[in-house]
Design a protein around this motif. Sequence first.
Motif, short mmCIF file in Angstrom:
data_model
loop_
_atom_site.label_atom_id
_atom_site.label_comp_id
_atom_site.label_asym_id
_atom_site.label_seq_id
_atom_site.Cartn_x
_atom_site.Cartn_y
_atom_site.Cartn_z
N ILE A 11 13.90 13.69 -46.44
CA ILE A 11 12.87 13.75 -45.40
C ILE A 11 12.65 15.19 -44.95
O ILE A 11 13.60 15.89 -44.60
N LEU A 55 18.18 15.60 -45.16
CA LEU A 55 17.25 15.99 -44.10
C LEU A 55 17.06 17.50 -44.10
O LEU A 55 18.03 18.26 -44.05
N ILE A 178 9.88 11.71 -47.99
CA ILE A 178 9.02 11.45 -46.84
C ILE A 178 8.77 12.76 -46.11
O ILE A 178 9.70 13.54 -45.90
N ARG A 179 7.51 13.02 -45.74
CA ARG A 179 7.22 14.13 -44.85
C ARG A 179 6.49 13.59 -43.63
O ARG A 179 5.50 12.87 -43.76
N THR A 180 6.99 13.95 -42.47
CA THR A 180 6.39 13.48 -41.22
C THR A 180 5.33 14.45 -40.72
O THR A 180 5.19 15.57 -41.21
N TRP A 206 8.11 13.93 -36.31
CA TRP A 206 9.52 13.59 -36.49
C TRP A 206 10.18 13.05 -35.21
O TRP A 206 10.94 12.07 -35.29
N LEU A 214 10.99 4.17 -40.69
CA LEU A 214 11.73 4.26 -41.94
C LEU A 214 11.57 2.96 -42.73
O LEU A 214 11.34 3.00 -43.95
N CYS A 217 8.32 2.88 -44.49
CA CYS A 217 8.31 3.74 -45.68
C CYS A 217 9.05 3.07 -46.84
O CYS A 217 8.61 3.16 -47.99
#
Length: 235
Positions: A11, A55, A178-180, A206, A214, A217
Amino acid sequence: METNIPQTVAIIMDGNGRWAKARGLPRTAGHKQGAEAIRVVALAANQMGIKKLILYAFSTENWKRPEQEVSYLCKLPGIFFNRYIKELMENNIRVTFAGELERFPKSTQSVIRKAVDQTANNTGLNLDIAINYGSRRELVLAMQQYAQDVADGKRSNDIDEAGVSNYLMVPEDVDLLIRTSGELRLSNFLLWQIAYAEFIFTPIAWPDFDSQALADCIKEFQSRHRRFGGLEDEK
C-alpha cells in the motif's frame, strides 16, 4: 472472502497532508491519524489471512519535505510502536522493515529495531514498513552486492530472476498494490516486485482507509483474472 486472498499486499499510503488540510489541521495531524490507520489495516489484514503487508511509510524522496514535517515523521515510529506494540504482539503480528535506517536519528533506528526484535518469533501477518525506501535505490544496492559477491568468488555470474529477488529488500512478488487518495503513480515503490501485481487506486485518503476499505479492495482483487501473460482457460 475466505478464498483467493492475496498473499502479499503493498500500500502506498497517500493523502495524509490533504486530509489534514481539508480539516484546517497541520500536516502532522494527518500523519498522526495515518498511524492509527496503519494499526486498523494491519489488524484487519492479519484477520483476513494476508501473509505480508508492505506499507510505504517514508520514501528516499521524502527528505525534500519541510524540516518540521520530516522531524515529525522521524518521531512517528516511536509514537506508533510505543502505543501499539503490545497489541501487535497479542495478535501475533511480526514487524520487519525495508529501507536504509542509517539516515534516521539513533532514537528512530532503535525503536524500529526493537519492534523487529520483539516480534521476531510471531507467525501471523508480516507487517513490513518501507522506510527511507526507494525501488531504484534498492535495485542499485542489489546490483552492487551481486557484483561484489561475484568479484569475491562467492558465486558465479549466473543470476536469474529468482536470484535478483534474493538480493532485494523485499524478495516477494506483490499480488495486490493499493494506492490511496486518488493519485495514479507508483512513486518509485517496489518496481521489480509488482511486475504481475493487480493495481487498485482508491480516492480514499489514507487516514480514512479502514478495514472495510481493505475488504473492498480484496473483493475487487478476487474479481480479477490473473493470467501472468498467458491465456485464460476457455470454458
